[in-house]
Design a protein around this motif. Structure first.
Motif, PDB file in Angstrom:
ATOM      1  N   SER A 124      -9.776 -13.435   3.744  1.00  0.00           N
ATOM      2  CA  SER A 124     -10.303 -13.221   5.001  1.00  0.00           C
ATOM      3  C   SER A 124     -11.300 -12.246   5.287  1.00  0.00           C
ATOM      4  O   SER A 124     -11.151 -11.049   5.837  1.00  0.00           O
ATOM      5  N   PRO A 125     -12.620 -12.548   4.995  1.00  0.00           N
ATOM      6  CA  PRO A 125     -13.768 -11.350   4.879  1.00  0.00           C
ATOM      7  C   PRO A 125     -14.353 -10.891   6.060  1.00  0.00           C
ATOM      8  O   PRO A 125     -14.577  -9.716   6.223  1.00  0.00           O
ATOM      9  N   LEU A 126     -14.039 -11.690   7.299  1.00  0.00           N
ATOM     10  CA  LEU A 126     -14.456 -10.730   8.478  1.00  0.00           C
ATOM     11  C   LEU A 126     -13.599  -9.648   8.697  1.00  0.00           C
ATOM     12  O   LEU A 126     -14.020  -8.515   9.169  1.00  0.00           O
ATOM     13  N   LEU A 127     -12.296  -9.640   8.113  1.00  0.00           N
ATOM     14  CA  LEU A 127     -11.283  -8.668   8.237  1.00  0.00           C
ATOM     15  C   LEU A 127     -11.702  -7.558   7.118  1.00  0.00           C
ATOM     16  O   LEU A 127     -11.318  -6.402   7.237  1.00  0.00           O
ATOM     17  N   GLY A 128     -11.683  -8.363   5.940  1.00  0.00           N
ATOM     18  CA  GLY A 128     -11.712  -7.457   4.791  1.00  0.00           C
ATOM     19  C   GLY A 128     -12.800  -6.443   4.726  1.00  0.00           C
ATOM     20  O   GLY A 128     -12.532  -5.181   4.275  1.00  0.00           O
ATOM     21  N   HIS A 129     -13.978  -6.703   5.315  1.00  0.00           N
ATOM     22  CA  HIS A 129     -15.002  -5.839   5.276  1.00  0.00           C
ATOM     23  C   HIS A 129     -15.215  -4.665   6.297  1.00  0.00           C
ATOM     24  O   HIS A 129     -15.913  -3.816   6.530  1.00  0.00           O
ATOM     25  N   ARG A 130     -13.844  -4.589   7.179  1.00  0.00           N
ATOM     26  CA  ARG A 130     -13.772  -3.674   8.117  1.00  0.00           C
ATOM     27  C   ARG A 130     -12.565  -2.884   7.668  1.00  0.00           C
ATOM     28  O   ARG A 130     -12.127  -1.964   8.449  1.00  0.00           O
ATOM     29  N   MET A 131     -12.021  -3.016   6.578  1.00  0.00           N
ATOM     30  CA  MET A 131     -10.704  -2.327   5.849  1.00  0.00           C
ATOM     31  C   MET A 131     -11.050  -1.245   5.000  1.00  0.00           C
ATOM     32  O   MET A 131     -12.079  -1.503   4.259  1.00  0.00           O
ATOM     33  N   SER A 132     -10.336  -0.141   5.047  1.00  0.00           N
ATOM     34  CA  SER A 132     -10.540   0.852   3.928  1.00  0.00           C
ATOM     35  C   SER A 132      -9.409   1.299   3.141  1.00  0.00           C
ATOM     36  O   SER A 132      -8.278   1.311   4.064  1.00  0.00           O
ATOM     37  N   ALA A 133      -9.260   1.285   2.003  1.00  0.00           N
ATOM     38  CA  ALA A 133      -7.934   1.844   1.318  1.00  0.00           C
ATOM     39  C   ALA A 133      -8.290   3.092   0.956  1.00  0.00           C
ATOM     40  O   ALA A 133      -9.023   3.721   0.248  1.00  0.00           O
ATOM     41  N   VAL A 134      -7.285   4.042   1.392  1.00  0.00           N
ATOM     42  CA  VAL A 134      -7.321   5.241   1.498  1.00  0.00           C
ATOM     43  C   VAL A 134      -5.731   5.962   0.969  1.00  0.00           C
ATOM     44  O   VAL A 134      -5.038   5.143   0.997  1.00  0.00           O
ATOM     45  N   ARG A 135      -5.605   7.377   0.933  1.00  0.00           N
ATOM     46  CA  ARG A 135      -4.465   8.130   0.748  1.00  0.00           C
ATOM     47  C   ARG A 135      -4.134   8.801   1.935  1.00  0.00           C
ATOM     48  O   ARG A 135      -5.075   9.716   2.337  1.00  0.00           O
ATOM     49  N   LEU A 136      -3.142   8.613   2.598  1.00  0.00           N
ATOM     50  CA  LEU A 136      -2.638   9.639   3.840  1.00  0.00           C
ATOM     51  C   LEU A 136      -1.373  10.430   2.948  1.00  0.00           C
ATOM     52  O   LEU A 136      -0.261  10.087   3.268  1.00  0.00           O
ATOM     53  N   ASP A 137      -1.714  11.730   3.101  1.00  0.00           N
ATOM     54  CA  ASP A 137      -0.758  12.536   2.353  1.00  0.00           C
ATOM     55  C   ASP A 137       0.030  12.072   1.221  1.00  0.00           C
ATOM     56  O   ASP A 137       1.165  12.235   1.183  1.00  0.00           O
ATOM     57  N   GLY A 138      -0.824  11.350   0.300  1.00  0.00           N
ATOM     58  CA  GLY A 138      -0.294  10.909  -0.986  1.00  0.00           C
ATOM     59  C   GLY A 138       0.062   9.620  -0.778  1.00  0.00           C
ATOM     60  O   GLY A 138       0.346   8.728  -1.783  1.00  0.00           O
ATOM     61  N   CYS A 139       0.180   8.701   0.379  1.00  0.00           N
ATOM     62  CA  CYS A 139       0.742   7.595   0.605  1.00  0.00           C
ATOM     63  C   CYS A 139      -0.376   6.460   0.568  1.00  0.00           C
ATOM     64  O   CYS A 139      -1.508   6.636   1.592  1.00  0.00           O
ATOM     65  N   PRO A 140      -0.413   5.361  -0.075  1.00  0.00           N
ATOM     66  CA  PRO A 140      -1.467   4.410   0.015  1.00  0.00           C
ATOM     67  C   PRO A 140      -1.275   3.527   1.449  1.00  0.00           C
ATOM     68  O   PRO A 140      -0.447   3.260   1.879  1.00  0.00           O
ATOM     69  N   VAL A 141      -2.476   3.701   2.111  1.00  0.00           N
ATOM     70  CA  VAL A 141      -2.619   3.303   3.425  1.00  0.00           C
ATOM     71  C   VAL A 141      -3.715   2.420   3.750  1.00  0.00           C
ATOM     72  O   VAL A 141      -4.826   2.687   2.996  1.00  0.00           O
ATOM     73  N   VAL A 142      -3.850   1.169   4.762  1.00  0.00           N
ATOM     74  CA  VAL A 142      -5.044   0.558   4.832  1.00  0.00           C
ATOM     75  C   VAL A 142      -5.458   1.012   6.319  1.00  0.00           C
ATOM     76  O   VAL A 142      -4.764   0.896   7.140  1.00  0.00           O
ATOM     77  N   VAL A 143      -6.612   1.421   6.407  1.00  0.00           N
ATOM     78  CA  VAL A 143      -7.199   1.860   7.750  1.00  0.00           C
ATOM     79  C   VAL A 143      -8.330   0.665   8.350  1.00  0.00           C
ATOM     80  O   VAL A 143      -9.167   0.110   7.406  1.00  0.00           O
ATOM     81  N   ARG A 144      -8.042   0.174   9.451  1.00  0.00           N
ATOM     82  CA  ARG A 144      -8.863  -0.536  10.049  1.00  0.00           C
ATOM     83  C   ARG A 144      -9.106  -0.268  11.538  1.00  0.00           C
ATOM     84  O   ARG A 144      -8.145   0.139  12.147  1.00  0.00           O
ATOM     85  N   GLU A 145     -10.668  -0.655  12.120  1.00  0.00           N
ATOM     86  CA  GLU A 145     -10.591  -0.500  13.386  1.00  0.00           C
ATOM     87  C   GLU A 145     -10.224  -1.824  14.232  1.00  0.00           C
ATOM     88  O   GLU A 145     -10.415  -2.966  13.546  1.00  0.00           O
ATOM     89  N   LEU A 146      -9.313  -1.903  15.239  1.00  0.00           N
ATOM     90  CA  LEU A 146      -9.003  -3.028  15.939  1.00  0.00           C
ATOM     91  C   LEU A 146     -10.087  -3.420  16.747  1.00  0.00           C
ATOM     92  O   LEU A 146     -10.670  -2.733  17.579  1.00  0.00           O
TER      93      LEU A 146
END
Length: 415
Positions: free
Chosen positions: A302-324
């Motif tokens: 789903s490239p429209l969505l995928g290019h708006r997402m970022s994989a980061v760590r929140l206090d050591g926990c893997p999370v995905v960040v995206r703008e709605l």
């Protein structure tokens, strides 16, 4: 004004403290899954794959190793927008995305459509025709000789309604639906719960000057590296079904002081990434970090969505960040009608097929199409493996749904 403050305070008091969330969330998840057989299917991806594990080898076609959604039900499909607001129907949730067998997406969608039809009280003959349309739509995506036909495929009414709403939604409409406040604050209540001090500190740090670089790039490629991001407000977000209980946060973000100039804040979704239930293809190499796996899967499926997402760590926990984005919507299964159900099956299977086909070269597409067609009867009916699997899955999930409801009722005696 005093009444508004009093109502807000009352809502805040009804929210559980951060250390008391999990029992409430577990109860809410059970309640959601008890609403209908289709709701139960949405929240039971693990059970879907457990059922598949009981099948004998060779029961299902073994497709090319590509990125798949892994949890391809009706609620995970709908209009999505890219950073510029261009809209297309794609997959909306890639939590279960893995490099796997594309047939799993087709079956999961077939099960979702079948249970949605039953929940809408549609006759069984419609389910049979949906299975045929499902296979035809999916195969069409791999047939390069039908490219013109693919572009002219008629959208079913359920898709037209969602697309029309998506194309006309503004940020203000999203604000009223999700935040329900004209000010850049998240009102606590049914959907948003308070954060602990540690959670708020971790979120503030996430959007800091150095750690937020990958997030800036996902929010807007045009942002300069020195753009400042200020957290205006944040809350725990009570959202989803199968994901209830994971870390999930809503964040109002001001970028480079845009809010001070009268612009709207960015509404950010932070979602914990966990191990996928969907089985990966043997020998497939994927990121070990679950957030990176989700983002990579999204960029392929789903490239429209995928290019708006970022994989980061929140206090050591893997999370995905995206703008709605205001245009991001899901299809309403309750709108599925008898005249529209078969068209919806064809169209959505075509969407899934196009996502898979985009990862294959011409030779692989041709070979996969030939394998799919080799198992189809001469009539227009769906191949036996597809029909039997949908029926078997529907029967199994219906029985488990009723048992789930029985246990839920026993825990909540009527007074």
């Amino acid at each position: 004004m005093g009444d508004v403050v009093a109502q807000t305070s009352a809502k805040s008091r009804s929210c559980p403290a951060p250390d008391g969330r999990q029992p409430r969330l577990a109860g809410m998840r059970r309640q959601k899954m008890a609403r209908s057989a289709h709701a139960y299917v949405r929240g039971s991806a693990t059970r879907f794959y457990e059922w598949l594990d009981t099948r004998h080898p060779g029961t299902l076609p073994d497709g090319p190793a590509v990125w798949i959604c892994g949890d391809c039900h009706l609620g995970n499909l709908g209009p999505v927008a890219d950073a510029e607001g261009d809209v297309a129907v794609q997959i909306r949730d890639l939590d279960q995305s893995v490099i796997g067998n594309p047939v799993h997406d087709l079956l999961r969608l077939g099960l979702s459509l079948a249970t949605a039809a039953r929940s809408a009280d549609l006759p069984g003959v419609i389910t049979s025709r949906m299975a045929e349309a499902l296979m035809d739509g999916y195969e069409q995506a791999f047939d390069d000789t039908r490219s013109d036909e693919t572009r002219s495929t008629q959208r079913p009414e359920v898709v037209k309604v969602a697309m029309k709403e998506a194309l006309h939604r503004s940020w203000r409409q999203l604000d009223r639906q999700t935040i329900d406040d004209a000010t850049p604050r998240i009102p606590l209540g049914k959907r948003f719960w308070p954060l602990s001090a540690d959670e708020r500190r971790a979120i503030d740090a996430l959007f800091g000057a150095t750690s937020g670089m990958s997030i800036r790039a996902a929010l807007s490629p045009q942002l300069n590296a020195g753009a400042t991001m200020t957290v205006l407000d944040a809350a725990y977000w009570v959202k989803g079904c199968s994901s209830l209980g994971r870390r999930r946060y809503a964040v109002l973000l001001d970028i480079d002081g845009a809010c001070s100039a009268g612009g709207p804040p960015c509404l950010i979704d932070i979602k914990e990434a966990v191990t996928a239930a969907a089985p990966r293809h043997g020998g497939a190499r994927m990121p070990r970090d679950n957030a990176k796996r989700v983002v990579e899967g999204a960029t392929h499926v789903s490239p429209l969505l995928g290019h708006r997402m970022s994989a980061v760590r929140l206090d050591g926990c893997p999370v995905v960040v995206r703008e709605l984005m205001p245009q991001d919507l899901k299809f309403d299964a309750d709108r599925l009608t008898e005249p529209d159900a078969v068209k919806a099956a064809h169209f959505l299977a075509l969407v899934i097929g196009q996502a898979h086909a985009g990862e294959m070269d011409a030779a692989t597409r041709k070979g996969w199409l030939a394998e799919l067609r080799s198992s189809r009867p001469k009539s227009v009916s769906a191949p036996s493996w597809l029909w039997r699997s949908i029926v078997g899955l529907t029967v199994a999930h219906e029985a488990e749904y009723l048992e789930h409801c029985r246990r839920y009722a026993l825990d909540r005696p009527v007074h």
